[in-house]
Design an enzyme around this catalytic site. Structure first.
Site, PDB file in Angstrom:
ATOM      1  CG  HIS A 387      15.547  45.291 -44.744  1.00 55.15           C
ATOM      2  ND1 HIS A 387      16.116  46.493 -45.101  1.00 55.15           N
ATOM      3  CD2 HIS A 387      15.000  44.802 -45.883  1.00 55.15           C
ATOM      4  CE1 HIS A 387      15.919  46.715 -46.378  1.00 55.15           C
ATOM      5  NE2 HIS A 387      15.239  45.709 -46.890  1.00 55.15           N
ATOM      6  CG  ASP A 391      18.641  51.203 -46.378  1.00 51.21           C
ATOM      7  OD1 ASP A 391      17.698  50.814 -45.657  1.00 51.21           O
ATOM      8  OD2 ASP A 391      19.061  52.373 -46.416  1.00 51.21           O
TER       9      ASP A 391
END
Length: 416
Positions: A387, A391
């Site tokens: 992450h 995204d």
């Protein structure tokens, strides 16, 4: 003529290795290219063979010892095969000597008895020297029952030898330890360097990456129909190469990576490295641990070449013959837990890659199609991603793209 046998030259990424197995012992005759020893590194197992016909004269580095690049591990004598095993007659006499019955009291002070784990624990709890416990197990092994009998006999002899003038008090007997039928054997073996390295990398991935997993499911019916229709013609056309599911997933992943280059990227310090090629790693299970050989420039490979290369990697992994160059790099990884029956899982990243795709078992499930319930062969897909770099929108869109490409394979051909 004596010849020095040295460890192979390790690549720069490998600091040292461990002597795994000696296939020949001192005095053994060898032919040229006979396998002498396996040296295990944290990536591959390297083989050292005999340089000529002769005899393995001396082992300098035993099994389990660490060796560095080109370090001396043995002495080899070329020729003189006839005098290979001078010590054989002495060894032949050992069984006769071992056949003599020996009482427990006659054990040597230097000889440690063989104890089962439960017997050793009882002996330690009661402060008993294992040397004095007679063993009734195979090869003189001291079992848990032997230890309990010895404890009871010692308690009885102490009671007889020390008469008491006090009135016997009502004592609640201590519950005896449960006796299990047979012995519960434990075995302790050192972790292989490959498995230890895999464990280290997996822990590092969880500690350093902001790992998250997103899921989806794919209807495998179109791929299964295509495969069923053309598998015989495909195998005949490509010299026995079978058409499997993995090649479709690799091609779908390549197309999706082109559309979402961030999934194909990696983090290097404070920089993001975008790779203009798709090197797809395919996780393969082996007896020594998990390995991930890489399909180089998978964007230029056809289905037949992908299937043939994966099969070749699988055979090499089984035999421990994968080279370091075949497992180095990779920009994206595919793991297929479905071959073992896994229905759903969360794969762990393969650093420094930013994503990994998990395939799972194909299972018939009732699905709603155009307002009707149909039984379809469905597979859950899992995409674990970093992450820090990706995204949720990119990761989910990437996985949806793979789903769409697999459910309509013509999209891969038409690039739509």
């Amino acid at each position: 003529m004596a010849t020095e046998i040295k460890a192979p030259t390790f690549p720069e990424s490998v600091a040292d290795g461990m002597v795994a197995t000696w296939h020949k012992q001192p005095g053994d005759a060898c032919s040229r290219d006979d396998l002498l020893v396996d040296i295990e590194t944290d990536k591959v197992v390297l083989e050292v063979v005999a340089p000529a016909e002769g005899v393995l004269q001396e082992i300098v580095k035993g099994e389990g010892e660490t060796v560095t690049s080109e370090e001396l591990i043995a002495i080899f004598a070329e020729g003189a095969v006839a005098s290979a095993k001078p010590a054989a007659p002495a060894k032949a006499a050992e069984p006769a000597k071992a056949a003599e019955p020996a009482s427990p009291a006659a054990k040597s002070n230097d000889e440690s008895p063989i104890l089962s784990p439960a017997a050793r624990r009882l002996a330690d709890e009661h402060g008993i020297d294992p040397q004095v416990i007679p063993g009734s197990g195979k090869g003189g092994r001291v079992t848990k029952e032997d230890t309990l009998k010895y404890i009871e006999s010692q308690s009885a002899s102490k009671t007889t030898a020390a008469p008491s003038t006090a009135k016997p008090a009502a004592v609640t007997p201590e519950p005896k330890a449960p006796v299990f039928a047979g012995e519960r054997v434990e075995k302790r073996v050192p972790m292989t360097r490959l498995r230890a390295r895999v464990a280290q990398r997996l822990v590092e991935a969880q500690q350093t990456a902001a790992m998250l997993t997103t899921f989806n499911e794919v209807n495998m019916q179109p791929i299964m129909n295509l495969r069923s229709r053309y598998k015989d013609l495909f195998e005949k056309k490509h010299n026995g190469v079978r058409l499997g599911f993995m090649s479709f997933f690799v091609k779908a992943a390549v197309e999706a990576l082109k559309r979402f280059p961030a999934v194909n990227a990696s983090i290097d310090g404070n920089d993001i490295v975008y790779h203009g090629y798709q090197d797809i790693g395919v996780a393969v299970s082996s007896d020594r641990g998990l390995v991930v050989p890489v399909l180089r420039s998978a964007e230029n490979m056809g289905l037949a070449e992908i299937e043939a290369t994966i099969r070749e990697y699988g055979l090499k992994a089984r035999d421990g013959k994968l080279g370091i160059d075949e497992m180095t790099g990779g920009t994206f990884t595919i793991s297929n837990g479905g071959v073992f029956g896994s229905l759903l899982s969360t794969p762990i990243l393969n650093p420094p890659q930013s994503a990994i795709l998990g395939m799972h078992k194909i299972q018939d499930r009732p699905m709603a199609v155009n307002g009707k319930v149909e039984i379809l062969p469905m597979m859950y897909l899992a995409l674990s991603y970093d992450h820090r770099l990706l995204d949720g929108k990119e990761a989910v869109s990437f996985l949806v793209t793979i789903k769409e490409l697999l459910e309509d394979p013509a999209r891969m051909l038409l690039d739509i």
